[in-house]
Design a protein around this motif. Structure first.
Motif, PDB file in Angstrom:
ATOM      1  N   UNK A   1       0.821  -1.202   0.000  1.00  0.00           N
ATOM      2  CA  UNK A   1       0.000   0.000   0.000  1.00  0.00           C
ATOM      3  C   UNK A   1       0.855   1.253   0.000  1.00  0.00           C
ATOM      4  N   UNK A   2       0.368   2.270  -0.653  1.00  0.00           N
ATOM      5  CA  UNK A   2       1.056   3.569  -0.686  1.00  0.00           C
ATOM      6  C   UNK A   2       0.477   4.451   0.407  1.00  0.00           C
ATOM      7  N   UNK A   3       1.375   5.014   1.214  1.00  0.00           N
ATOM      8  CA  UNK A   3       0.974   5.922   2.294  1.00  0.00           C
ATOM      9  C   UNK A   3       1.465   7.311   1.923  1.00  0.00           C
ATOM     10  N   UNK A   4       0.599   8.330   1.958  1.00  0.00           N
ATOM     11  CA  UNK A   4       0.964   9.661   1.465  1.00  0.00           C
ATOM     12  C   UNK A   4       2.255  10.228   2.038  1.00  0.00           C
ATOM     13  N   UNK A   5       2.486  10.046   3.357  1.00  0.00           N
ATOM     14  CA  UNK A   5       3.652  10.703   3.960  1.00  0.00           C
ATOM     15  C   UNK A   5       4.927   9.871   3.872  1.00  0.00           C
TER      16      UNK A   5
END
Length: 244
Positions: free
Chosen positions: A114-118
């Motif tokens: 998963x990609x996490x914004x920060x």
């Protein structure tokens, strides 16, 4: 374990690491870094008065958080207990101790990236499936404990992206804390061979074994585990045991 140890007069703290247990934060949305995952333990260690020591117990992946506390607060830990836990060495990044995990043996565990914004790089998560829990984690536990475990299971992560970039724990700090390893003889998640491989790489003061314990020794072999912990406290100092 909390009730049994407290009945013997010990002060006990059972810690839910961030994103685990009753902590409401989620992995990876709120907990994208290993440092955040271990923060509950680190905060507790930071609040201990100077001169006070604890017996610190880490189970399973909690062994990595235990190692971080040992590196950061060696003077506050009388002994570190690895209960069928991942135990890093002092020559490789902490992720090295996880490299022997065979994902094919984790059966119906669900993996996601998963990609996490920060965070620059994605986070890999895992969610244990009911087959893996029944056959490899709770296979010697009561049906009630297995049912409760299934109802409470949450998304987790090995935080390999972070642990692979961390330097090895040092001999001067992590290595200076006395270690005891409790081998669980019927563990199908972290095999006995895996446990002994870690012990060979990282010398410990003592090895104890609970032959009839599965991965969840606190549920499948509570009396035997209590006896191990009680002996450890008697031998290494009557201080405040903390459990992860």
């Amino acid at each position: 374990m909390v009730a049994r140890l407290a009945s013997e007069g010990h002060t006990v703290s059972a810690i839910d690491l961030t994103g685990s247990g009753i902590d409401t934060r989620k992995i990876p949305e709120d907990v994208a870094y290993f440092s955040v995952y271990a923060k509950q333990l680190m905060d507790l260690m930071d609040t201990l008065p100077t001169g006070e020591q604890v017996v610190l117990v880490g189970h399973s992946f909690g062994g990595l958080a235990l190692a971080l506390a040992m590196e950061s607060f060696p003077e506050k830990i009388a002994v570190a207990v690895f209960l069928t836990a991942f135990m890093p060495d002092t020559t490789s990044p902490p992720s090295h101790v996880l490299n022997k995990i065979d994902q094919s043996k984790l059966m119906d565990t669900e993996w996601k990236t998963l990609v996490v914004p920060e965070k620059a790089e994605p986070v890999t998560t895992m969610l244990f499936g009911p087959e893996f829990m029944a056959k490899a984690l709770y296979q010697l536990c009561s049906p009630e404990d297995l049912a409760l475990g299934k109802s409470l299971v949450r998304v987790a992560s090995l935080f390999l992206e972070d642990l692979s970039k961390m330097p090895a724990f040092t001999e001067e700090r992590y290595g200076s804390v006395p270690k005891v390893y409790i081998v669980c003889g019927r563990d199908e998640a972290i095999s006995v061979e895996y446990q002994r491989w870690m012990i060979q790489r990282t010398p410990v003061k003592e090895v104890m074994e609970i032959e009839g314990a599965d991965h969840m020794a606190m549920l499948s072999s509570p009396v035997e585990l209590f006896r191990c912990l009680a002996r450890i406290v008697d031998k290494y100092g009557r201080t405040m045991p903390c459990t992860i």
